[in-house]
Design an enzyme around this catalytic site. Structure first.
Site, mmCIF file in Angstrom:
data_model
loop_
_atom_site.group_PDB
_atom_site.id
_atom_site.type_symbol
_atom_site.label_atom_id
_atom_site.label_comp_id
_atom_site.label_asym_id
_atom_site.label_seq_id
_atom_site.Cartn_x
_atom_site.Cartn_y
_atom_site.Cartn_z
ATOM 1 C CE1 TYR A 110 4.085 74.555 13.841
ATOM 2 C CE2 TYR A 110 3.290 74.067 16.051
ATOM 3 C CZ TYR A 110 4.298 74.469 15.207
ATOM 4 O OH TYR A 110 5.532 74.775 15.723
ATOM 5 C CE1 TYR A 149 3.595 74.140 20.478
ATOM 6 C CE2 TYR A 149 3.950 75.863 18.841
ATOM 7 C CZ TYR A 149 4.300 74.636 19.392
ATOM 8 O OH TYR A 149 5.341 73.925 18.848
ATOM 9 N NE ARG A 159 8.792 74.711 22.840
ATOM 10 C CZ ARG A 159 9.585 74.733 21.759
ATOM 11 N NH1 ARG A 159 9.201 74.183 20.646
ATOM 12 N NH2 ARG A 159 10.775 75.302 21.808
ATOM 13 C CG HIS A 164 9.546 73.847 13.920
ATOM 14 N ND1 HIS A 164 10.086 73.065 14.912
ATOM 15 C CD2 HIS A 164 8.338 74.245 14.383
ATOM 16 C CE1 HIS A 164 9.233 72.989 15.926
ATOM 17 N NE2 HIS A 164 8.155 73.690 15.633
HETATM 18 FE FE LIG Z 1 6.639 74.092 17.105
#
Ligand SMILES: [Fe+2]
Length: 240
Positions: A110, A149, A159, A164
């Protein structure tokens, strides 16, 4: 006949996960420690709170291939279209509602100061987008497929690739948040967060389906993710 629009449906713990799920470490600290308090009808301020249906969208707000670099360069990764329809429990569209999404880059990182994962940032990818649903409740984003990740849950938790998603609804107090996974990802059944959902059909509501009819030849694949905002068949929302 009962008016289903106003009917209160108790959360089904076989469909929605419990707030406290020891296999998902973060839930231990953030789940309620005391009995919940029932709220009465929403107050006027909740019903009339900020409404985003008239937001003016920028030309690239729903195009993550362009919105960070402003066309100066393309992000790394598999180009995809993510689209779907926001509907209520009667399959009626939810028009002109704000849909926001955020995601990791193709390497699984991210653009956030707390994300220290080894994968590099992509100079051409920000990872956030937004749009309003159209008259029929459809939304659409152009982006890249995020990478999986690792995260510190147990010895080796990963994950699955996911995006999202937030749907605001008529006011900020009705905001719902979920995640879209990708059809066929072998990490989905290994994820401790997914494991908090007991019913396999509930997991299915969170999986975006490969949709070749909406792919663009020689350009990008498409994944369809419909969102049911209420009722017994609603998509699982993590903040509800
Ligand atoms: Fe996430």
């Amino acid at each position: 006949m009962q008016n289903n629009h106003n009917r209160f449906v108790t959360r089904d713990r076989n469909w929605h996960p419990p707030a406290y799920a020891p296999g998902y470490k973060t839930s231990v600290a953030r789940s309620p420690q005391q009995a919940l308090v029932s709220m009465q009808q929403p107050t006027v301020s909740e019903l009339t709170g900020p409404n985003f249906s008239h937001l003016r969208m920028g030309p690239h707000d729903n195009d993550l291939l362009m919105n960070f670099s402003q066309g100066q360069g393309l992000p790394q990764g598999e180009r995809i279209i993510m689209f779907g329809r926001v509907v209520d429990q009667f399959s009626k569209p939810v028009p002109h509602t704000l849909v926001e999404m955020w995601q990791a880059n193709a390497g699984g990182r991210y653009r956030h100061k707390n994300d220290k994962y080894l994968a590099p940032l992509d100079p051409n990818f920000g990872g956030v987008g937004r749009c309003l649903t159209d008259d029929q409740g459809f939304y659409r984003f152009r982006t890249i497929k995020p990478g999986p990740y690792p995260w510190p849950n147990d010895m080796n938790s990963w994950r699955p690739a996911h995006i999202h998603v937030s749907v605001t609804g008529p006011s900020i107090s009705t905001r719902l948040i979920t995640q879209m996974y990708f059809e066929g990802d072998p990490l989905i059944p290994l994820c401790p967060i997914v494991h908090t959902l007991k019913d396999p059909d509930a997991v299915e509501t969170m999986i975006g389906r490969l949709d070749m009819a909406h792919s663009k030849p020689m350009d990008c694949l498409a994944y369809r993710f419909d969102i049911v905002v209420r009722g017994e068949l609603q998509t699982y929302f993590e903040n509800q």
